[in-house]
Design an enzyme around this catalytic site. Structure first.
Site, PDB file in Angstrom:
ATOM      1  N   TYR A 152       0.837  -1.211   0.000  1.00  0.00           N
ATOM      2  CA  TYR A 152       0.000   0.000   0.000  1.00  0.00           C
ATOM      3  C   TYR A 152       0.876   1.267   0.000  1.00  0.00           C
ATOM      4  O   TYR A 152       0.647   2.201  -0.775  1.00  0.00           O
ATOM      5  CB  TYR A 152      -0.902  -0.034   1.233  1.00  0.00           C
ATOM      6  CG  TYR A 152      -1.948   1.057   1.296  1.00  0.00           C
ATOM      7  CD1 TYR A 152      -3.110   0.974   0.534  1.00  0.00           C
ATOM      8  CD2 TYR A 152      -1.782   2.152   2.129  1.00  0.00           C
ATOM      9  CE1 TYR A 152      -4.081   1.963   0.601  1.00  0.00           C
ATOM     10  CE2 TYR A 152      -2.747   3.147   2.212  1.00  0.00           C
ATOM     11  CZ  TYR A 152      -3.903   3.048   1.442  1.00  0.00           C
ATOM     12  OH  TYR A 152      -4.859   4.036   1.509  1.00  0.00           O
ATOM     13  N   LYS A 156       1.081   4.166  -2.872  1.00  0.00           N
ATOM     14  CA  LYS A 156       0.714   5.561  -2.591  1.00  0.00           C
ATOM     15  C   LYS A 156       1.898   6.511  -2.766  1.00  0.00           C
ATOM     16  O   LYS A 156       1.728   7.676  -3.129  1.00  0.00           O
ATOM     17  CB  LYS A 156       0.115   5.680  -1.188  1.00  0.00           C
ATOM     18  CG  LYS A 156      -1.225   4.923  -1.024  1.00  0.00           C
ATOM     19  CD  LYS A 156      -2.279   5.416  -2.000  1.00  0.00           C
ATOM     20  CE  LYS A 156      -3.663   4.829  -1.732  1.00  0.00           C
ATOM     21  NZ  LYS A 156      -4.668   5.285  -2.703  1.00  0.00           N
TER      22      LYS A 156
HETATM   23  P1  NAP Z   1     -13.456   2.268   0.478  1.00  0.00           P
HETATM   24  O1  NAP Z   1     -14.595   2.723   1.325  1.00  0.00           O
HETATM   25  O2  NAP Z   1     -12.979   0.862   0.596  1.00  0.00           O
HETATM   26  O3  NAP Z   1     -13.819   2.603  -1.044  1.00  0.00           O
HETATM   27  C1  NAP Z   1     -12.938   2.282  -2.083  1.00  0.00           C
HETATM   28  C2  NAP Z   1     -13.702   2.334  -3.386  1.00  0.00           C
HETATM   29  O4  NAP Z   1     -12.794   1.985  -4.451  1.00  0.00           O
HETATM   30  C3  NAP Z   1     -14.848   1.316  -3.442  1.00  0.00           C
HETATM   31  O5  NAP Z   1     -16.002   1.929  -3.941  1.00  0.00           O
HETATM   32  C4  NAP Z   1     -14.329   0.249  -4.383  1.00  0.00           C
HETATM   33  O6  NAP Z   1     -15.342  -0.402  -5.115  1.00  0.00           O
HETATM   34  C5  NAP Z   1     -13.472   1.088  -5.323  1.00  0.00           C
HETATM   35  N1  NAP Z   1     -12.537   0.259  -6.089  1.00  0.00           N
HETATM   36  C6  NAP Z   1     -11.626  -0.615  -5.614  1.00  0.00           C
HETATM   37  N2  NAP Z   1     -10.964  -1.187  -6.620  1.00  0.00           N
HETATM   38  C7  NAP Z   1     -11.479  -0.672  -7.771  1.00  0.00           C
HETATM   39  C8  NAP Z   1     -11.197  -0.855  -9.156  1.00  0.00           C
HETATM   40  N3  NAP Z   1     -10.260  -1.716  -9.552  1.00  0.00           N
HETATM   41  N4  NAP Z   1     -11.895  -0.142 -10.054  1.00  0.00           N
HETATM   42  C9  NAP Z   1     -12.857   0.715  -9.662  1.00  0.00           C
HETATM   43  N5  NAP Z   1     -13.161   0.945  -8.356  1.00  0.00           N
HETATM   44  C10 NAP Z   1     -12.471   0.252  -7.431  1.00  0.00           C
HETATM   45  O7  NAP Z   1     -12.156   3.146   0.717  1.00  0.00           O
HETATM   46  P2  NAP Z   1     -11.970   4.679   1.145  1.00  0.00           P
HETATM   47  O8  NAP Z   1     -11.500   4.692   2.533  1.00  0.00           O
HETATM   48  O9  NAP Z   1     -13.146   5.481   0.740  1.00  0.00           O
HETATM   49  O10 NAP Z   1     -10.712   5.026   0.230  1.00  0.00           O
HETATM   50  C11 NAP Z   1     -10.781   5.837  -0.936  1.00  0.00           C
HETATM   51  C12 NAP Z   1      -9.360   6.191  -1.342  1.00  0.00           C
HETATM   52  O11 NAP Z   1      -8.721   6.919  -0.285  1.00  0.00           O
HETATM   53  C13 NAP Z   1      -8.465   4.979  -1.604  1.00  0.00           C
HETATM   54  O12 NAP Z   1      -7.594   5.250  -2.676  1.00  0.00           O
HETATM   55  C14 NAP Z   1      -7.684   4.840  -0.326  1.00  0.00           C
HETATM   56  O13 NAP Z   1      -6.461   4.175  -0.517  1.00  0.00           O
HETATM   57  C15 NAP Z   1      -7.509   6.297   0.060  1.00  0.00           C
HETATM   58  N6  NAP Z   1      -7.228   6.507   1.484  1.00  0.00           N
HETATM   59  C16 NAP Z   1      -8.145   6.167   2.443  1.00  0.00           C
HETATM   60  C17 NAP Z   1      -7.833   6.379   3.776  1.00  0.00           C
HETATM   61  C18 NAP Z   1      -8.792   6.065   4.888  1.00  0.00           C
HETATM   62  O14 NAP Z   1      -8.403   6.231   6.063  1.00  0.00           O
HETATM   63  N7  NAP Z   1      -9.987   5.636   4.628  1.00  0.00           N
HETATM   64  C19 NAP Z   1      -6.590   6.921   4.117  1.00  0.00           C
HETATM   65  C20 NAP Z   1      -5.700   7.244   3.115  1.00  0.00           C
HETATM   66  C21 NAP Z   1      -6.028   7.043   1.794  1.00  0.00           C
HETATM   67  P3  NAP Z   1     -15.832  -1.882  -4.709  1.00  0.00           P
HETATM   68  O15 NAP Z   1     -16.393  -1.738  -3.324  1.00  0.00           O
HETATM   69  O16 NAP Z   1     -16.850  -2.181  -5.727  1.00  0.00           O
HETATM   70  O17 NAP Z   1     -14.633  -2.753  -4.781  1.00  0.00           O
END
Ligand code: NAP
Length: 242
Positions: A152, A156
């Protein structure tokens, strides 16, 4: 500034992507909502309820042809691509010595290669338009590293390098490209973590709370509206990484 503009959000069905799609819709932008597995039908109604159009498009953005089809469909429907938010992402945490090659590859493909796929295709359109804003979702882990997240963190950190290189390449046409580096945001991605990991994360946050998807969405809108910020990585983490 965003009224009637076209905004593509990858992985927009839930979490941060959902909040970003809603925030841009509130600003009057038409939304191209990409999803992979969960069909976000209620979200489409919620977005359209804000008086804008919403095109729902299923694509695995880690696949170049599917990402290209997403961009092509957005252009044929809305003519321009004004904002591209690369939000889709996954985590498959494990200590390096236990991490499988598949878990390394899939995290790199979905978190980093997908950004190449969409930016390569949308960048062409933005170059012709001589305008556009690209926002890539990184993480503070891409800056600081984290135990159990070699895949990861590498993905990133790659997003950060990609963002800076792209910002330099596209700047002469007025296109901006920035990365958002969230800390610990309350979504499905963090929900499944153990209480111990959550407690440790909490202790490392000076503002003493986890972030909300809507706060990240507010930053995405700010970056899209500002035409003089490019090549930057903006942490949104309650002070976790300084
Ligand atoms: P999340 O709730 O797990 O949502 C991730 C979304 O990405 C889901 O809708 C998922 O769809 C979609 N996705 C995954 N693989 C995909 C693909 N190959 N093609 C199209 N869509 C895809 O995660 P989140 O926390 O909202 O995270 C959003 C972004 O922020 C990510 O890039 C994550 O790494 C980043 N981020 C999050 C955090 C945190 O604390 N939450 C911190 C730092 C960075 P499906 O459910 O259909 O698979």
């Amino acid at each position: 500034m965003l009224k009637d503009k076209t905004v593509i959000v990858t992985g927009g069905a839930k979490g941060i992507g959902k909040a970003i799609a809603l925030k841009f819709a509130e600003k009057g932008a038409n939304i191209v909502l990409n999803y992979r597995s969960t069909v976000p039908e209620e979200l489409v109604s919620e977005i359209e309820g804000k008086g804008v159009k919403c095109l729902l498009y299923k694509a695995d953005v880690s696949d170049f042809n599917e990402a290209k089809a997403l961009i092509d469909t957005a252009v044929s429907e809305f003519k321009t691509i004004d904002v591209l938010v690369n939000n889709a992402g996954i985590a498959k945490d494990n200590l390096l010595i236990r991490m499988s090659e598949d878990d390394f590859d899939s995290v790199i493909d979905i978190n980093l290669k997908s950004v190449f796929n969409t930016v390569k295709c949308a960048g062409k359109i933005m170059l012709k338009q001589k305008s556009g804003s690209i926002i890539n979702m990184s993480s503070v882990v891409g800056v600081s590293g984290n135990t159990g997240q070699a895949n990861y963190a590498a993905s990133k950190a790659g997003v950060i390098g990609f963002t800076k290189a792209t910002a330099k390449e596209l700047a002469s046409r007025g296109i901006t490209c920035n990365a958002i580096a969230p800390g610990f945001i309350e979504t499905a991605m963090t929900e499944g973590l153990s209480d111990k990991v959550k407690e440790e994360a909490f202790l490392s946050i000076p503002l003493k709370r986890f972030g909300k998807p809507e706060e990240v969405a507010g930053l995405a809108v700010f970056l899209a509206e500002n035409k003089y910020i490019t090549g930057q990585v903006i942490n949104i983490d309650g002070g976790m990484v300084m």
